[in-house]
Design a protein around this motif. Sequence first.
Motif, PDB file in Angstrom:
ATOM      1  N   MET A 169     -10.970  12.781 -10.902  1.00  0.00           N
ATOM      2  CA  MET A 169      -9.771  12.364 -11.638  1.00  0.00           C
ATOM      3  C   MET A 169     -10.131  11.432 -12.796  1.00  0.00           C
ATOM      4  O   MET A 169      -9.553  11.535 -13.882  1.00  0.00           O
ATOM      5  CB  MET A 169      -8.780  11.684 -10.701  1.00  0.00           C
ATOM      6  CG  MET A 169      -8.156  12.630  -9.708  1.00  0.00           C
ATOM      7  SD  MET A 169      -7.460  14.108 -10.474  1.00  0.00           S
ATOM      8  CE  MET A 169      -6.395  14.701  -9.176  1.00  0.00           C
ATOM      9  N   ARG A 191      -2.057  16.555   1.709  1.00  0.00           N
ATOM     10  CA  ARG A 191      -1.087  15.459   1.588  1.00  0.00           C
ATOM     11  C   ARG A 191       0.248  16.054   1.137  1.00  0.00           C
ATOM     12  O   ARG A 191       0.277  17.094   0.474  1.00  0.00           O
ATOM     13  CB  ARG A 191      -1.562  14.424   0.570  1.00  0.00           C
ATOM     14  CG  ARG A 191      -2.809  13.642   1.007  1.00  0.00           C
ATOM     15  CD  ARG A 191      -2.526  12.825   2.251  1.00  0.00           C
ATOM     16  NE  ARG A 191      -3.671  12.087   2.712  1.00  0.00           N
ATOM     17  CZ  ARG A 191      -3.966  10.841   2.337  1.00  0.00           C
ATOM     18  NH1 ARG A 191      -3.204  10.222   1.465  1.00  0.00           N
ATOM     19  NH2 ARG A 191      -5.002  10.226   2.830  1.00  0.00           N
ATOM     20  N   HIS A 249       1.907   6.821  -6.631  1.00  0.00           N
ATOM     21  CA  HIS A 249       0.768   7.653  -7.069  1.00  0.00           C
ATOM     22  C   HIS A 249       1.063   9.126  -6.787  1.00  0.00           C
ATOM     23  O   HIS A 249       0.754  10.002  -7.597  1.00  0.00           O
ATOM     24  CB  HIS A 249      -0.478   7.188  -6.310  1.00  0.00           C
ATOM     25  CG  HIS A 249      -1.766   7.744  -6.801  1.00  0.00           C
ATOM     26  ND1 HIS A 249      -2.284   7.477  -8.046  1.00  0.00           N
ATOM     27  CD2 HIS A 249      -2.674   8.572  -6.202  1.00  0.00           C
ATOM     28  CE1 HIS A 249      -3.446   8.098  -8.178  1.00  0.00           C
ATOM     29  NE2 HIS A 249      -3.707   8.780  -7.086  1.00  0.00           N
ATOM     30  N   GLN A 299      -1.362   6.810 -14.232  1.00  0.00           N
ATOM     31  CA  GLN A 299      -1.849   7.330 -12.943  1.00  0.00           C
ATOM     32  C   GLN A 299      -3.237   6.765 -12.616  1.00  0.00           C
ATOM     33  O   GLN A 299      -3.539   6.485 -11.462  1.00  0.00           O
ATOM     34  CB  GLN A 299      -1.872   8.872 -12.987  1.00  0.00           C
ATOM     35  CG  GLN A 299      -2.291   9.543 -11.691  1.00  0.00           C
ATOM     36  CD  GLN A 299      -1.242   9.403 -10.581  1.00  0.00           C
ATOM     37  OE1 GLN A 299      -0.524   8.409 -10.495  1.00  0.00           O
ATOM     38  NE2 GLN A 299      -1.164  10.392  -9.729  1.00  0.00           N
ATOM     39  N   HIS A 312     -12.268  12.988  -5.125  1.00  0.00           N
ATOM     40  CA  HIS A 312     -10.979  12.844  -5.811  1.00  0.00           C
ATOM     41  C   HIS A 312     -11.073  11.803  -6.926  1.00  0.00           C
ATOM     42  O   HIS A 312     -10.703  12.075  -8.075  1.00  0.00           O
ATOM     43  CB  HIS A 312      -9.915  12.443  -4.789  1.00  0.00           C
ATOM     44  CG  HIS A 312      -8.569  12.158  -5.362  1.00  0.00           C
ATOM     45  ND1 HIS A 312      -7.695  13.140  -5.765  1.00  0.00           N
ATOM     46  CD2 HIS A 312      -7.938  10.974  -5.629  1.00  0.00           C
ATOM     47  CE1 HIS A 312      -6.591  12.574  -6.236  1.00  0.00           C
ATOM     48  NE2 HIS A 312      -6.711  11.273  -6.184  1.00  0.00           N
ATOM     49  N   SER A 369      -6.595   0.730  -0.286  1.00  0.00           N
ATOM     50  CA  SER A 369      -6.437   1.800   0.700  1.00  0.00           C
ATOM     51  C   SER A 369      -7.319   1.577   1.938  1.00  0.00           C
ATOM     52  O   SER A 369      -8.518   1.344   1.824  1.00  0.00           O
ATOM     53  CB  SER A 369      -6.807   3.136   0.054  1.00  0.00           C
ATOM     54  OG  SER A 369      -7.049   4.094   1.054  1.00  0.00           O
ATOM     55  N   ARG A 388       6.005  11.963  -1.219  1.00  0.00           N
ATOM     56  CA  ARG A 388       5.876  10.970  -0.159  1.00  0.00           C
ATOM     57  C   ARG A 388       7.040   9.994  -0.287  1.00  0.00           C
ATOM     58  O   ARG A 388       7.244   9.402  -1.348  1.00  0.00           O
ATOM     59  CB  ARG A 388       4.536  10.234  -0.295  1.00  0.00           C
ATOM     60  CG  ARG A 388       4.244   9.322   0.874  1.00  0.00           C
ATOM     61  CD  ARG A 388       2.883   8.707   0.740  1.00  0.00           C
ATOM     62  NE  ARG A 388       1.802   9.601   1.107  1.00  0.00           N
ATOM     63  CZ  ARG A 388       1.413   9.842   2.350  1.00  0.00           C
ATOM     64  NH1 ARG A 388       2.044   9.275   3.353  1.00  0.00           N
ATOM     65  NH2 ARG A 388       0.396  10.642   2.596  1.00  0.00           N
ATOM     66  N   TYR A 448       0.828  -1.213   0.000  1.00  0.00           N
ATOM     67  CA  TYR A 448       0.000   0.000   0.000  1.00  0.00           C
ATOM     68  C   TYR A 448       0.865   1.266   0.000  1.00  0.00           C
ATOM     69  O   TYR A 448       0.650   2.180  -0.809  1.00  0.00           O
ATOM     70  CB  TYR A 448      -0.954  -0.027   1.213  1.00  0.00           C
ATOM     71  CG  TYR A 448      -1.591   1.300   1.529  1.00  0.00           C
ATOM     72  CD1 TYR A 448      -2.478   1.899   0.633  1.00  0.00           C
ATOM     73  CD2 TYR A 448      -1.307   1.959   2.728  1.00  0.00           C
ATOM     74  CE1 TYR A 448      -3.059   3.132   0.930  1.00  0.00           C
ATOM     75  CE2 TYR A 448      -1.883   3.174   3.026  1.00  0.00           C
ATOM     76  CZ  TYR A 448      -2.760   3.765   2.123  1.00  0.00           C
ATOM     77  OH  TYR A 448      -3.331   4.977   2.410  1.00  0.00           O
TER      78      TYR A 448
HETATM   79  C1  HEM Z   1      -4.336  12.629 -12.709  1.00  0.00           C
HETATM   80  C2  HEM Z   1      -4.901  11.866 -11.828  1.00  0.00           C
HETATM   81  C3  HEM Z   1      -4.567  11.804 -10.354  1.00  0.00           C
HETATM   82  C4  HEM Z   1      -3.721  12.566  -9.599  1.00  0.00           C
HETATM   83  C5  HEM Z   1      -2.849  13.736 -10.043  1.00  0.00           C
HETATM   84  C6  HEM Z   1      -3.806  12.056  -8.241  1.00  0.00           C
HETATM   85  C7  HEM Z   1      -3.094  12.548  -7.155  1.00  0.00           C
HETATM   86  C8  HEM Z   1      -3.158  12.051  -5.872  1.00  0.00           C
HETATM   87  C9  HEM Z   1      -2.360  12.508  -4.779  1.00  0.00           C
HETATM   88  C10 HEM Z   1      -1.310  13.621  -4.840  1.00  0.00           C
HETATM   89  C11 HEM Z   1      -2.696  11.764  -3.690  1.00  0.00           C
HETATM   90  C12 HEM Z   1      -2.094  11.864  -2.280  1.00  0.00           C
HETATM   91  C13 HEM Z   1      -0.982  10.855  -2.165  1.00  0.00           C
HETATM   92  C14 HEM Z   1      -0.359  10.872  -0.775  1.00  0.00           C
HETATM   93  O1  HEM Z   1      -1.062  10.640   0.201  1.00  0.00           O
HETATM   94  O2  HEM Z   1       0.859  11.119  -0.705  1.00  0.00           O
HETATM   95  C15 HEM Z   1      -3.727  10.846  -4.094  1.00  0.00           C
HETATM   96  C16 HEM Z   1      -4.338   9.923  -3.276  1.00  0.00           C
HETATM   97  C17 HEM Z   1      -5.283   9.025  -3.697  1.00  0.00           C
HETATM   98  N1  HEM Z   1      -5.774   8.854  -4.973  1.00  0.00           N
HETATM   99 FE1  HEM Z   1      -5.259   9.915  -6.568  1.00  0.00          FE
HETATM  100  N2  HEM Z   1      -4.704  11.017  -8.220  1.00  0.00           N
HETATM  101  C18 HEM Z   1      -5.194  10.841  -9.485  1.00  0.00           C
HETATM  102  C19 HEM Z   1      -6.122   9.903  -9.891  1.00  0.00           C
HETATM  103  C20 HEM Z   1      -6.758   9.007  -9.074  1.00  0.00           C
HETATM  104  C21 HEM Z   1      -7.761   8.082  -9.495  1.00  0.00           C
HETATM  105  C22 HEM Z   1      -8.300   7.966 -10.927  1.00  0.00           C
HETATM  106  C23 HEM Z   1      -8.140   7.357  -8.388  1.00  0.00           C
HETATM  107  C24 HEM Z   1      -9.150   6.281  -8.234  1.00  0.00           C
HETATM  108  C25 HEM Z   1     -10.035   5.903  -9.059  1.00  0.00           C
HETATM  109  C26 HEM Z   1      -7.349   7.840  -7.278  1.00  0.00           C
HETATM  110  C27 HEM Z   1      -7.407   7.359  -5.996  1.00  0.00           C
HETATM  111  C28 HEM Z   1      -6.693   7.840  -4.936  1.00  0.00           C
HETATM  112  C29 HEM Z   1      -6.814   7.338  -3.586  1.00  0.00           C
HETATM  113  C30 HEM Z   1      -7.750   6.210  -3.151  1.00  0.00           C
HETATM  114  C31 HEM Z   1      -5.931   8.081  -2.804  1.00  0.00           C
HETATM  115  C32 HEM Z   1      -5.683   8.054  -1.301  1.00  0.00           C
HETATM  116  C33 HEM Z   1      -5.376   6.763  -0.745  1.00  0.00           C
HETATM  117  C34 HEM Z   1      -5.077   6.823   0.722  1.00  0.00           C
HETATM  118  O3  HEM Z   1      -4.747   7.848   1.309  1.00  0.00           O
HETATM  119  O4  HEM Z   1      -5.159   5.745   1.265  1.00  0.00           O
HETATM  120  N3  HEM Z   1      -6.516   8.847  -7.739  1.00  0.00           N
HETATM  121  N4  HEM Z   1      -3.975  11.025  -5.440  1.00  0.00           N
END
Ligand code: HEM
Length: 154
Positions: A96, A148, A9, A55, A92, A66, A152, A2
């Motif tokens: 996205m 966030r 990510h 991504q 989010h 998660s 990371r 994870y």
């Molecule tokens: C261009 C697309 C995306 C960008 C730029 C992006 C960016 C981010 C960033 C910066 C974080 C925080 C990471 C951290 O905690 O250090 C995050 C968390 C997360 N993203 Fe994305 N994301 C994108 C697309 C998606 C998509 C399409 C999904 C799901 C369908 C998704 C699901 C998640 C989840 C579930 C977390 C948090 C997980 C956790 O904290 O346990 N993301 N994303």
Amino acid sequence: MYSTILALHSLVRWFVLISLLFALFRAYNGWFSKKSFSSFDNSVRHWTATIAHIQLVFGLFLYFISPVIDYFLHNYKEAVHQREIRFFGMEHSLMMITAIIIITIGSAKTKRRQTDNEKFKTMAIWFTIGLLIILTSVPWAFWSLVSRPYFRPF
Ligand code: HEM
């Protein structure tokens, strides 16, 4: 597992943003300066969409592993009122996915356009919309409610 996917990510977000900004620079410059759509521009279009797809894969994977999402899905009634949990569980992810669909459609339409100017214009418009949605849906470190880190550690 994870923490590795989460770190990846977080990192790939910068590749998504840099590739989109570069593609938009090429697109607007080519559109307004009436340049010809070179094979390099076509590669930029292709790789920008591909990086967004990478991504998407990491994001979807994260959604299944998660603990934040696990809590959201199993305690929906309470979790939907908790800002950070709801953000990752719904806002989010949906925003996205929408942005990446828009980038994908824009890339496909750009490929099919007949003239160079139409190609630049199509790429500029669709990628701009995608970028704006992404910028408003990243949990930036400067946000007060859902924050966030910019990087990371693995
Ligand atoms: C261009 C697309 C995306 C960008 C730029 C992006 C960016 C981010 C960033 C910066 C974080 C925080 C990471 C951290 O905690 O250090 C995050 C968390 C997360 N993203 Fe994305 N994301 C994108 C697309 C998606 C998509 C399409 C999904 C799901 C369908 C998704 C699901 C998640 C989840 C579930 C977390 C948090 C997980 C956790 O904290 O346990 N993301 N994303």
